[in-house]
Design an enzyme around this catalytic site. Sequence first.
Site, PDB file in Angstrom:
ATOM      1  N   THR A   1       0.868  -1.186   0.000  1.00 41.43           N
ATOM      2  CA  THR A   1       0.000   0.000   0.000  1.00 41.43           C
ATOM      3  C   THR A   1       0.898   1.227   0.000  1.00 41.43           C
ATOM      4  OG1 THR A   1      -1.845  -1.057   1.106  1.00 41.43           O
ATOM      5  CG2 THR A   1      -1.585   1.304   1.508  1.00 41.43           C
TER       6      THR A   1
ATOM      7  N   ARG B   1     -14.995  -5.692  -0.632  1.00 41.50           N
ATOM      8  CA  ARG B   1     -14.370  -5.318   0.642  1.00 41.50           C
ATOM      9  C   ARG B   1     -13.676  -3.959   0.501  1.00 41.50           C
ATOM     10  NH1 ARG B   1      -8.906  -3.979   2.350  1.00 41.50           N
ATOM     11  NH2 ARG B   1      -8.684  -4.549   4.537  1.00 41.50           N
ATOM     12  N   VAL B   2     -13.853  -3.097   1.469  1.00 42.39           N
ATOM     13  CA  VAL B   2     -13.136  -1.821   1.505  1.00 42.39           C
ATOM     14  C   VAL B   2     -12.388  -1.747   2.833  1.00 42.39           C
ATOM     15  CG1 VAL B   2     -13.367   0.687   1.497  1.00 42.39           C
ATOM     16  CG2 VAL B   2     -14.860  -0.702   0.044  1.00 42.39           C
ATOM     17  N   GLY B   3     -11.120  -1.360   2.776  1.00 45.53           N
ATOM     18  CA  GLY B   3     -10.301  -1.285   3.986  1.00 45.53           C
ATOM     19  C   GLY B   3     -10.256   0.113   4.563  1.00 45.53           C
ATOM     20  N   ASP B   4      -9.214   0.364   5.325  1.00 51.11           N
ATOM     21  CA  ASP B   4      -9.080   1.657   6.016  1.00 51.11           C
ATOM     22  C   ASP B   4      -8.577   2.769   5.094  1.00 51.11           C
ATOM     23  OD1 ASP B   4      -6.630   0.205   5.826  1.00 51.11           O
ATOM     24  OD2 ASP B   4      -5.707   1.596   7.229  1.00 51.11           O
TER      25      ASP B   4
ATOM     26  N   GLY C   1      -1.439  -1.344   6.833  1.00 48.75           N
ATOM     27  CA  GLY C   1      -1.458  -2.497   7.729  1.00 48.75           C
ATOM     28  C   GLY C   1      -2.843  -3.107   7.776  1.00 48.75           C
TER      29      GLY C   1
ATOM     30  N   GLY D   1      -6.196  -3.374   7.780  1.00 41.96           N
ATOM     31  CA  GLY D   1      -7.246  -2.394   7.523  1.00 41.96           C
ATOM     32  C   GLY D   1      -8.455  -2.563   8.421  1.00 41.96           C
TER      33      GLY D   1
END
Length: 307
Positions: free
Chosen positions: A175, A203-206, A227, A229
Site C-alpha cells: 500500500t 471489501r473496503v479497507g481503512d 497495515g 485495515g
Amino acid sequence: MYALAIHGGAGALSRPELARERDLRRGLTAALAAGERVLAADGSALDAVEAAVVVLEDAPLFNAGCGAVLTLDGTVELDAAIMSGTGLRAGAVAQVRHTKNPIRLARRVLEELPHVFLAGEGADAYAAEAGLAQVANDYFITALRREQLAALQPLPAGSQPGPGMGSGSVHTLGTVGAVARDRHGRLAAATSTGGTPGKRSGRVGDSPVIGAGTYADDASCAVSTTGDGEWFLRLVQAYDIAARLRYGGQDLARAVLEAIGERAPRLGARGGLIAIDHHGQIVMRHNTAAMLRGCVREGEQARIDID
Ligand code: ASP
C-alpha cells in the site's frame, strides 16, 4: 520549510520482494523526488502528496494502481483517499476498477464534487467523465500478484480468523501513501491501495476512509496508515493520532508511539504509519517486520528505509 514523507506499505518483505529491493528503493526515491519537486517550486502539500502517490501507483511493485493485489475472483479493486489539512477538504474512492490513477480521481472528487466518497461503477464513471485515463482491469494485474493469489489458502467456510488477523484477510506490503507540509504550513495526506490479497470483492479497507487510513488537519497533523485495515477502521487510526495532538496535548512522536508502538500491538493490530505535524516534524513507525518508507525536509538529504 517544507517536509515530505512517503510509505510503500508495512508487513514482511517476501522473497520476491527482497529480490527486488533495488527496484523498491528506486520507486520510493522517484516518488519522493516527484513530491519534493512540487514543494521546492513552492507548490502545495496537496499537489505534492498526489504527485508522489501517482509515481507509486504507476510502479508495478507496489500494491496500488498497476501491480495491486487481486481479489479472490482474480480482479483488481482499488481504494484511495486524499485530504487537505486546510479547511478539512477530502476526496475518497473505493472499488475502482478502470481508473489508471485512483489518487487522481480522489483529488477530482475533492476539487469538483459536493461529495467526499465515491465507490464502485459510479466512481469509474465519474473518472471517465472527468477525462481521467481509463484502462482495462488487466492493466493492473502482474504475474507476481497472480502467483501470490494462487499461493493463498482461503479460510474454510465458517472459520474465524485468528488473533491479529483481519477478517479473513492476509496482509502484504505495498500500500502506498504520502504526507506533506508545504512552505506555507499547509498539511496534506494521501493513501492508495489494492487492499488485502485474496479479499472478497466489495471489501473496503481503512485506506480510503477519512480518519481511518488517511487524515489531515493543519491544526494538528497529516497521517497515512498501512497495515491491518480491519483494525485501523475500528481504531479510527489516522484521526486517533490527530486527536492525541489536539485534545491530549501529546507531541507527534508520543502520539505515534502510543498508538502504533503500544496500543495497536496490544490488540493484535499490525501495521505502521507516516505522520507529519505543522512544525514539519516527521514520524514514521511500524510494529511489523518492515515498512517501506522515505522522507525529506527542505535543505536536508532524502532518506529511504526498507527495514
Ligand atoms: N490497509 C490496507 C487495507 O486494509 C492494506 C495495507 O496497508 O497493506 O486495505
